[in-house]
Every structure is written in structure tokens, then in C-alpha cells.
Design an enzyme around this catalytic site. Sequence first.
Site, PDB file in Angstrom:
ATOM      1  N   GLY A 134      -2.209   5.641   1.546  1.00 31.63           N
ATOM      2  CA  GLY A 134      -0.795   5.953   1.641  1.00 31.63           C
ATOM      3  C   GLY A 134      -0.314   6.976   0.635  1.00 31.63           C
ATOM      4  CB  SER A 135      -0.968   7.506  -2.973  1.00 31.98           C
ATOM      5  OG  SER A 135      -0.415   6.303  -3.465  1.00 31.98           O
ATOM      6  CG  ASN A 179       7.073  -0.802  -2.424  1.00 32.20           C
ATOM      7  OD1 ASN A 179       7.983  -0.013  -2.155  1.00 32.20           O
ATOM      8  ND2 ASN A 179       6.579  -0.921  -3.639  1.00 32.20           N
ATOM      9  CD  GLN A 235       4.363  -2.940   1.559  1.00 30.66           C
ATOM     10  OE1 GLN A 235       4.258  -4.042   2.086  1.00 30.66           O
ATOM     11  NE2 GLN A 235       3.597  -2.567   0.530  1.00 30.66           N
ATOM     12  CB  SER A 257      -2.302   2.381   3.074  1.00 24.41           C
ATOM     13  OG  SER A 257      -3.453   2.260   2.275  1.00 24.41           O
ATOM     14  CB  ALA A 258      -6.800   0.705   6.226  1.00 25.27           C
ATOM     15  CG  HIS A 259      -4.934  -1.348   0.734  1.00 23.10           C
ATOM     16  ND1 HIS A 259      -4.345  -2.132  -0.235  1.00 23.10           N
ATOM     17  CD2 HIS A 259      -4.359  -0.136   0.632  1.00 23.10           C
ATOM     18  CE1 HIS A 259      -3.456  -1.414  -0.901  1.00 23.10           C
ATOM     19  NE2 HIS A 259      -3.450  -0.208  -0.399  1.00 23.10           N
ATOM     20  CB  THR A 272     -18.025  14.045   3.976  1.00 22.12           C
ATOM     21  OG1 THR A 272     -18.664  15.186   3.408  1.00 22.12           O
ATOM     22  CG2 THR A 272     -18.945  13.389   4.988  1.00 22.12           C
ATOM     23  CB  CYS A 277       2.081   1.465  -8.274  1.00 20.76           C
ATOM     24  SG  CYS A 277       1.225   1.496  -6.696  1.00 20.76           S
TER      25      CYS A 277
END
Length: 390
Positions: free
Chosen positions: A69-70, A149, A177, A197-199, A235, A323
Amino acid sequence: MIYLDNAATTRVKPEVVEAMIPYFGLKFANPSSVYRISREVNKEVEEARALIASTIGAGENEIYFTSGGSEADNWAIKGIALSRKDKGKHIITSKIEHHAVLETMKSLENLGYEVTYLNVDEYGIINLDELENAIREDTILVSIMAANNEIGSIEPYKEIGEICKKHNVLFHTDAVQAYGNVDINVDECNIDLLSTSAHKLHGPKGIGFLYVRKGVMIKPLINGGSQERGKRAGTTNSALIIGFAKAVELKFKDMDKNNQYVLSLRNHLILRVTKEIPYVKVNGSLEHRLPGNANFSFRFIEGEGMLLRLDAIDIYASSGSACTSGSLDPSHVLLAIGLPHEIAHGSLRISFNEENTMEEIDYVVDSLKDIIKDLRSMSPLYEDFIKERK
């Protein structure tokens, strides 16, 4: 262990790990190469891209994979600022954005761009009239998060998109979020750029995507090879992309059912805390809120002490964004919604998902009651407050 910090990160689901494993071994080939085993991996990466695109009503050629996300936020804002600087150097955002957005805005201000930071109300929601009045002829971008968030408040992103389209201004939303928790269709909401973001949804760390509407010109953030259609060098991380797609598949398959369950947990938590613990405030909107977010401010205590006491009994929550957990300053979000410093310091964010149980919630509330009572017994401010009330 009772894990209640899912807004910070989530456990990677076993199915996601299983889906990724082949790409560290048998399917290790670089998908950018021309031989057969690479072409096979590339085909699967593109199938993952198409699946992810479908969840927001986008075309697969509008999805660009990032490290999270960042990076997606940085790329959206800096990339548009650089590509549209001849049109203007004015950008609009809000005071409660994630630091990935706010720090990016600061970096642009150092380069001569002008940023307007919109206020929010006591629930963390922007004023649409204030947004529209802030738009100028040289405004090139509006960047407002879909959901906060820390306090979970959901912004009126569809209405924001309508205003931006009306004034021919690009609209970026940080949906880190919100993605997988609320319905977002980029066409219906007139969203031009969207970060995820996946996490945050049981996927791996280190992978996300930036949606860029077809026809929107954006400068690359990372230069090098021709990956991601020449827009983002590096890559291709096949394993993480496949894991991301599997997490998305699982999340969206049961999203409505899981949201209803999580909502029942949240409502039970808020009801018990507000009824059984005195001098507490729920932060954020109750009506427009992510289902898995609860944020409280407890008067006469320090959030750090509360977290350490919870940690000692294996309950994991937070007092704000991960963060900023190393900062002694209170949350910028809580200050923006009008909380004084001393109350903002006593905040607790509990964020849960379908893996949590009602038994866990009850245990947490029972533990909180004892912890807060004990911490307040050591507070001279609380002692003076009680004396005054008597």
C-alpha cells in the site's frame, strides 16, 4: 493468544501459503522470459491479475502490482503530480490520511506543490462542500482514503468521485483498509486510482496493487525494466501475486457472510465496553464504519500501559497505526476529530475478523475492566476527578 490487531496485519491463510509454495520451487521461472516454463508462470500471473481486477470492476490492464500500500500511495500521488505539473501543482487530501499519503504530500510540498488538508468532523468524515470549495483551476488530484485505518470511519468515496468528475480532477483513494471489507466499483464511484495491500486480507506481506484508470497518464515511480507494461520496473514476484489472488478469492467469496459475523462481534464489544466501563468514548462513526473496527478512548489512563497489560496476558491490540507505534505523540487522527491530548493518549484500537470468536471478545472485555480499574487506581488525575464528583 487473542489477536485483535488485524488492521495492522492479518494471519496468512493456509490455503494462501499452499498456493504460493510451487512458485518457490517447480514454478520458479521468471515470467518475463520467453521460454515455456516462463510463459506458463506468466499466464498464471495474468489470471491472478484478471481475478483481482474483477473485484473492483476494473480491466486487468488497469492493475499494476506493487510492494504494498505504501508504494501504491506514493506512486499514485507522485506519479500524477509529475505527469500533470503543467496543468497545476495543487492537491487536496485530508488530515486523517495514512502516513504513506501524508508524508508523500510533504515531500511534494518541498518540491513546490501546494496541498490543501481538509478537516474532518467528530466522526472522522470529510465535508463534501469543503472539498468542492477547495477545488481550483490548478487542482490536479484529490486523494482521500476510502476508510480510516485507526477509527474505521468510511468516507463518502462515491460522492467524492462525483465531485472530482464534475470538476475534471483525478480522484485517488487509499483503499488498503476498505478493500475486501466494503464494495468498491471504480466506475460507479468515479475512482481514477486506488491503492491496496494483500496483508490486510490474509495475504502475504510485500505485495499490493495500484489501479490506474485506462487513459490516465502516470509517471513511473520505479524505473528500470519493462515489467508491468513499462510502468513499474522489477522482477515480477510470482509467488506473492499468486498468494494475493488466492487471498482475494477467499475474501470476496464469503465477504458478506463474514462481515455480518464480524459486525456482531463488534457490536457486542462496543455494547459491553460502553455499559460496563465508565468514562469511555467510542471514536469514529458508528453508522459509516468498517465492520471489524472498534476504537475507544479511556479517560485517566495511558494507552501504552493498557497495551502492555493486555500483552502480558496474550491479548494483542494497538493504540493506533502500527506505523506510529514508536511515537510518543498521540494519534493525528484522534487529534483531528477533536480529542484533547490527554484523552487521545488513552486510546485502544481493536480490529478483528472472521477468525475471532464471541468468547474471545467477552474475555477481552472482562480483562479490560480489571486493567483499566487498576491503572486508574494509580492515576492522581482520576483520584482528583472522583473527589470533585463527590
